[in-house]
Design an enzyme around this catalytic site. Sequence first.
Site, PDB file in Angstrom:
ATOM      1  N   LYS A  13       0.836  -1.214   0.000  1.00 49.24           N
ATOM      2  CA  LYS A  13       0.000   0.000   0.000  1.00 49.24           C
ATOM      3  C   LYS A  13       0.871   1.265   0.000  1.00 49.24           C
ATOM      4  O   LYS A  13       0.671   2.161  -0.814  1.00 49.24           O
ATOM      5  CB  LYS A  13      -0.937   0.027   1.227  1.00 49.24           C
ATOM      6  CG  LYS A  13      -1.883  -1.166   1.290  1.00 49.24           C
ATOM      7  CD  LYS A  13      -2.847  -1.059   2.453  1.00 49.24           C
ATOM      8  CE  LYS A  13      -2.194  -1.157   3.823  1.00 49.24           C
ATOM      9  NZ  LYS A  13      -1.527  -2.441   4.110  1.00 49.24           N
ATOM     10  N   ARG A  88     -10.036   0.705   8.840  1.00 54.90           N
ATOM     11  CA  ARG A  88      -9.576  -0.661   9.070  1.00 54.90           C
ATOM     12  C   ARG A  88     -10.639  -1.505   9.761  1.00 54.90           C
ATOM     13  O   ARG A  88     -10.410  -2.694  10.002  1.00 54.90           O
ATOM     14  CB  ARG A  88      -8.339  -0.618   9.953  1.00 54.90           C
ATOM     15  CG  ARG A  88      -7.058  -0.984   9.250  1.00 54.90           C
ATOM     16  CD  ARG A  88      -6.000  -0.958  10.298  1.00 54.90           C
ATOM     17  NE  ARG A  88      -4.798  -1.609   9.926  1.00 54.90           N
ATOM     18  CZ  ARG A  88      -3.777  -1.007   9.323  1.00 54.90           C
ATOM     19  NH1 ARG A  88      -3.859   0.252   8.959  1.00 54.90           N
ATOM     20  NH2 ARG A  88      -2.678  -1.675   9.080  1.00 54.90           N
ATOM     21  N   ARG A 127      11.296  -5.993   4.767  1.00 51.44           N
ATOM     22  CA  ARG A 127      11.218  -4.540   4.561  1.00 51.44           C
ATOM     23  C   ARG A 127      12.235  -3.808   5.433  1.00 51.44           C
ATOM     24  O   ARG A 127      12.449  -4.137   6.585  1.00 51.44           O
ATOM     25  CB  ARG A 127       9.814  -4.046   4.905  1.00 51.44           C
ATOM     26  CG  ARG A 127       9.731  -2.526   4.933  1.00 51.44           C
ATOM     27  CD  ARG A 127       8.349  -2.016   5.046  1.00 51.44           C
ATOM     28  NE  ARG A 127       7.546  -2.744   6.012  1.00 51.44           N
ATOM     29  CZ  ARG A 127       6.223  -2.651   6.074  1.00 51.44           C
ATOM     30  NH1 ARG A 127       5.574  -1.899   5.217  1.00 51.44           N
ATOM     31  NH2 ARG A 127       5.567  -3.338   6.979  1.00 51.44           N
ATOM     32  N   ARG A 160      11.068  -2.216  11.122  1.00 54.54           N
ATOM     33  CA  ARG A 160       9.995  -1.854  12.057  1.00 54.54           C
ATOM     34  C   ARG A 160       9.833  -2.922  13.146  1.00 54.54           C
ATOM     35  O   ARG A 160      10.001  -4.094  12.868  1.00 54.54           O
ATOM     36  CB  ARG A 160       8.670  -1.729  11.281  1.00 54.54           C
ATOM     37  CG  ARG A 160       8.340  -0.318  10.884  1.00 54.54           C
ATOM     38  CD  ARG A 160       7.217  -0.208   9.889  1.00 54.54           C
ATOM     39  NE  ARG A 160       5.998  -0.947  10.205  1.00 54.54           N
ATOM     40  CZ  ARG A 160       4.894  -0.911   9.454  1.00 54.54           C
ATOM     41  NH1 ARG A 160       4.866  -0.168   8.359  1.00 54.54           N
ATOM     42  NH2 ARG A 160       3.829  -1.593   9.784  1.00 54.54           N
ATOM     43  N   ARG A 171      -0.773  -9.626  12.682  1.00 52.17           N
ATOM     44  CA  ARG A 171      -1.395  -8.534  11.912  1.00 52.17           C
ATOM     45  C   ARG A 171      -2.278  -9.094  10.802  1.00 52.17           C
ATOM     46  O   ARG A 171      -3.333  -8.547  10.495  1.00 52.17           O
ATOM     47  CB  ARG A 171      -0.305  -7.615  11.344  1.00 52.17           C
ATOM     48  CG  ARG A 171       0.291  -6.697  12.404  1.00 52.17           C
ATOM     49  CD  ARG A 171       1.658  -6.165  12.016  1.00 52.17           C
ATOM     50  NE  ARG A 171       1.677  -5.428  10.769  1.00 52.17           N
ATOM     51  CZ  ARG A 171       2.770  -5.232  10.041  1.00 52.17           C
ATOM     52  NH1 ARG A 171       3.929  -5.714  10.436  1.00 52.17           N
ATOM     53  NH2 ARG A 171       2.701  -4.543   8.926  1.00 52.17           N
TER      54      ARG A 171
END
Length: 213
Positions: A13, A88, A127, A160, A171
């Site tokens: 996203k 969300r 990431r 992160r 998640r």
Amino acid sequence: MRLILLGPPGAGKGTQADYICYKYNIPHISTGDILRANIKEKTQLGEKAKSYMDKGLLVPDELMVSIIKDRLIKEDCKEGFLLDGFPRTVSQADSLEIELKNLKQKLDKVINIDVDKGELIRRAVGRRICKNCGTAYHIEFNPPKVKGKCDKCNGELFQRNDDTEEVVEKRIEVYLKQTKPLIKYYFDKGLLLNIDGNKSIDEVSQDIMNSLK
Ligand code: AP5
Ligand code: ZN
């Protein structure tokens, strides 16, 4: 153009938001980025949000809705915006609808990026993000030219807290329960654009641009 980007964690996203916002000259409103900035600045909101985020859980709806309300009344949102990571939950989507009605605005499209679970975990765990400018890289799929350094500003790259395999699994579980119902919610309103996010970054970007034409 008033857009929402929907999709599971690690779907791409944020990556696609950069292209879309550049093309349509609209602000990129990422609730995850807003929360992380608050954690960095040690604000009250940041303190509250951190405990939820580190566990992979959603921050309570009231907090999120008030963040978005404050953001949407800003001058730069008048002509359009891209919401990334909000809404969300169905409750957040209902609140957004009321807020947009108050502002006499309407959503144009909701872009849903769909990616297989194994790929989501690979993308999130690999990431790395620039400490300075926030650009996201991937150690395998989108590596920086110099290991550990940002191509744009030479800033240091970090991982992160919520990008460990265990938290990413959580998640995804939370996404399936609380966020996935929004696909039907926006389909029923005739706003949904489904995009296959399993392709390369450039291919996904092309598909999004073509479907927005
Ligand atoms: P948030 O920051 O919104 O995280 P997320 O939705 O889990 O999404 P990500 O940022 O992990 O992934 P992305 O889809 O943007 O992927 P990216 O482009 O970086 O939220 C974090 C937390 O904040 C939540 O868990 C919650 O606690 C809280 N929160 C936020 N909003 C909330 C709300 N509204 N209500 C309640 N709580 C809220 O890409 C991922 C990686 O893959 C990158 O390395 C990238 O380079 C790579 N990549 C991207 N596209 C491709 C591709 N096509 N092929 C190969 N690699 C790719
Ligand atoms: Zn940078």
